[in-house]
Design an enzyme around this catalytic site. Structure first.
Site, PDB file in Angstrom:
ATOM      1  N   ASP B  47      75.535  56.053  83.366  1.00  0.00           N
ATOM      2  CA  ASP B  47      74.409  56.059  84.089  1.00  0.00           C
ATOM      3  C   ASP B  47      74.302  56.994  85.266  1.00  0.00           C
ATOM      4  O   ASP B  47      75.289  56.900  86.150  1.00  0.00           O
ATOM      5  CB  ASP B  47      74.032  54.457  84.641  1.00  0.00           C
ATOM      6  N   LYS B 104      65.763  55.354  80.049  1.00  0.00           N
ATOM      7  CA  LYS B 104      65.198  54.128  79.677  1.00  0.00           C
ATOM      8  C   LYS B 104      63.935  53.929  79.721  1.00  0.00           C
ATOM      9  O   LYS B 104      63.189  54.393  80.410  1.00  0.00           O
ATOM     10  CB  LYS B 104      65.974  52.917  80.473  1.00  0.00           C
TER      11      LYS B 104
END
Lengths: 212, 323
Positions: B47, B104
Site C-alpha cells: 500500500d 481501490k
C-alpha cells in the site's frame, strides 16, 4: 558427470508463475516419454546442479533483485555461458537480456543476467488493459498456431548477430533464440500447449547427451 | 492448463476483440485477468499513498503497489467516508514506477471502478477498507477489461466474488490494526472448508457438494472445481494486519500465494528496510534462517504499535457480506 538417465530441470523459484512452468515441464516430459525431474531453485548450489533452467514470468525487477542476493547472478551467468539450456518467459527473457528499458519510465537500475544479446522494451504493448491473446507462428516448435498469451508483455527492440528471431506479432519481435538460450515475450506455460517446453526439454536432453 | 477457467463468461462485456496489424487480438479474457494475478505470485503488494512511497516499494522488490488516499490505519483514525484515491496521484505513480499499479474502489461503486479502468490501473481492488457504496451487491466484474481482486473471510465469500468476475482473492483480515490474527483466521477457514469439500469429492459424494453449493449460494460447478483442485480456482493472497517479515512467512506457510502489506510498512518507522525484509521473508518463507535474517533487518521498536482487534469501533471485514 553422473550416469543417471534423468535430466534435472530447475525453475527459478523467486517470484512469478513458478508452479505453472513446473507443470508445463511435467506435461512436456510426459508427452515425450522423457525422464526429467523438475524442481524449484533459489540457491546458487541448486543452480549449479541443473541440466536446464527456466526463468518464469512475473515481475523482472523483483526477480532480479532477489537473484542479486546470495550471488546467484554470477552463477546463472556462468552456467548459461557454459552452454546450459535456458528458457526465459516474459520477465525471464528480460532478465536474460543485455539491456532493458521501460516504455514509459525509461532505463532502470535493474540488474541483468545479460547473456542474451538483445535489447528489450518492457511493457512494450502497454499496461494490463492492453494485455492480449494472439495466435503466433513459431516454426521451431512445428506447424500450427501457437496461442500467445501476452501479459504486460515486453518486446525485443534490438537483436545481436547471433540471435535468431523465432516469432513475431505484427512488426514486433516476441521470441528469440541464441544457441542455448530461448526468450519469449509471451507465456507458453499458460498456453495449454506443451510444444515450447518440449522443444526446450529436447535441448536439455541433447545437452546432457553431449556432455556424457 | 494451469489456470482454471471455471465460471468464466466468454462473451462478457469486458472481452475486447480487435484486428491490429491484420492479426486478431483479444483482450480482457479470463485467462489474461487470472494470468495477471498468477504473475504476482510469491510477491508482496504494498500500500502506498505517494510517488515517494511507490519508489521505495519498487526499490525494495514490491511486485505491485496499491494506491490509496490514506493507509488503512489512518482511515480508522480519520473516520468519515473513505473513497477511491486521487486520480492525479495514481497517474503520477503510473509514470514513476515500472511495476503494476492497483487501486481501490468502494464495494459496489461501479463508476469509481470505471474511472480506475480508463485511468489504466492494472488491477482494481473492490475493497472493504473504503466505505461500501452499495450495501446489497458487489460490482459485476465481468463487464470490465481490468482484472479485480476482492477480499473474503471464508470459502463462500471467495467463490461468490469469483463468480462475479474476481480474478484474484485476498483474505480480508482486519486492515490497519497491525494484528495478523484475523488474516490467519480467514485463511485457515478457507483451507478447512476446501479440505471438507475435497474429501466429499474424493468420496464421489455429489449430494454433499451440491449441499455445500446451496449453503454458500454458489454454483455446483465452482464447488466441484475447487474440490477437485484442492485450492481456490484463482490466486489467493493474504492481507490485513501483516507487519513483520515473520508475519508474511507465516501466511505463506499457511498456503497463501503472496501477501498484501498495508499500514505495516509505511506506518512503521523503518519503511525501506522493512519493505525489503518482508519481500525476502515472502520468497524464502520456508527457510527459517532467511526469515531470521529478514527479521534482523527490522527493529520491533519501530513496528506499527497496532490496535486491539477485539475492541474496534469499525470492523472492516464485516463490510460487503451480502450474497
Amino acid at each position: 558427470m553422473s550416469k543417471k538417465s534423468s535430466v534435472a530441470i530447475g525453475v527459478l523459484g523467486f517470484q512469478g508463475d513458478i508452479e505453472e512452468n513446473v507443470a508445463a515441464v511435467k506435461q512436456a516430459a510426459k508427452e515425450m516419454k522423457a525422464s526429467a525431474t523438475v524442481q524449484l531453485v533459489r540457491y546458487p548450489e541448486e543452480m549449479e546442479k541443473m541440466d536446464g533452467l527456466i526463468l518464469p514470468g512475473g515481475e523482472s525487477t523483483v526477480q532480479s533483485s532477489l537473484a542479486a542476493i546470495q550471488q546467484s547472478l554470477p552463477v546463472l551467468k556462468k552456467r548459461i555461458a557454459e552452454g546450459m539450456p535456458v528458457l526465459g518467459t516474459c520477465a525471464g527473457m528480460i532478465m536474460l537480456s543485455r539491456r532493458a528499458y521501460d516504455r514509459v519510465v525509461g532505463d532502470t537500475k535493474q540488474k541483468m543476467i545479460g547473456n542474451l544479446d538483445i535489447v528489450v522494451e518492457r511493457n512494450a504493448f502497454g499496461r494490463q488493459n492492453d494485455s492480449f491473446e494472439a495466435d503466433l507462428d513459431i516454426g521451431i516448435v512445428g506447424k500450427g498456431k501457437f496461442k500467445g498469451i501476452f501479459i504486460r508483455a515486453p518486446a525485443v527492440s534490438e537483436v545481436g548477430k547471433d540471435v535468431e528471431v523465432i516469432a513475431k506479432h505484427g512488426s514486433k519481435i516476441v521470441a528469440v533464440k541464441q544457441k542455448n538460450i530461448i526468450g519469449t515475450a509471451f507465456h507458453p506455460e499458460l498456453a495449454d500447449d506443451a510444444r515450447m517446453h518440449k522443444y526446450f526439454l529436447k535441448m536439455v536432453l541433447d545437452y546432457r547427451k553431449g556432455k556424457a | 492448463m494451469t489456470i482454471s477457467l471455471v465460471a468464466s463468461e466468454p462473451d462478457a462485456k469486458g472481452v475486447k476483440v480487435e484486428n491490429a496489424e491484420s492479426v486478431r487480438t483479444v483482450r480482457g479474457t479470463t485467462l489474461l485477468k487470472r494470468g495477471f494475478a498468477h504473475m504476482q505470485k510469491h510477491g508482496v503488494v504494498m500500500d502506498v499513498t505517494s510517488v515517494e512511497q511507490a519508489q521505495i516499494a519498487e526499490e525494495a522488490g514490491a511486485v505491485a503497489v496499491m494506491v490509496l488516499d490514506k493507509l488503512p490505519y489512518d482511515v480508522r483514525k480519520a473516520g468519515g467516508v473513505a473513497r477511491t484515491a486521487s486520480i492525479k496521484v495514481i497517474e503520477e505513480i503510473m509514470d514513476a514506477v515500472t511495476i503494476p499499479i492497483m487501486a481501490k474502489c468502494r464495494i459496489g461503486h461501479i463508476d469509481e471502478a470505471r474511472v480506475l479502468q480508463v485511468t489504466g490501473v492494472d488491477m482494481i481492488d473492490e475493497s472493504e477498507v473504503l466505505t461500501p457504496a452499495d450495501e446489497e451487491r458487489h460490482i459485476w466484474k465481468w463487464d470490465f477489461t481490468t482484472p479485480f481482486v476482492n477480499g473474503a473471510r471464508n470459502l463462500g465469500e471467495a467463490l461468490r466474488r469469483i463468480e462475479e468476475g474476481a480474478a484474484m482473492i485476498r483474505t480480508k483480515g482486519e486492515p490497519g490494526t497491525g494484528n495478523v490474527a484475523e488474516a490467519v483466521t480467514h485463511i485457515r477457514m478457507v483451507n478447512n472448508e476446501i479440505r471438507r469439500i475435497r474429501s466429499h469429492y474424493q468420496d464421489g459424494d455429489k449430494q454433499e457438494l451440491m449441499k455445500a453449493a446451496r449453503e454458500m449460494k454458489v454454483s455446483y460447478a465452482i464447488v466441484e472445481e475447487t474440490a477437485k483442485l484442492g485450492r481456490l480456482p484463482v490466486v489467493n493472497f493474504a492481507a490485513g494486519g501483516i507487519t513483520t517479515p515473520a508475519d508474511a512467512a507465516f501466511l505463506m506457510n499457511l498456503g497463501c500465494d503472496g501477501v498484501f502489506v498495508g499500514s505495516g510498512i509505511f506506518k512503521s518507522e523503518d519503511p525501506a528496510q522493512r519493505a525489503r525484509a518482508v519481500v525476502l521473508a515472502t520468497t524464502f518463507y520456508d527457510d527459517p534462517k532467511v526469515v531470521r535474517d529478514a527479521q534482523k533487518m527490522v527493529d520491533e521498536k519501530k513496528s506499527l504499535l497496532g490496535l486491539d482487534t477485539k475492541n474496534l469501533e469499525l470492523r472492516m471485514q464485516e463490510r460487503g457480506q451480502s450474497a
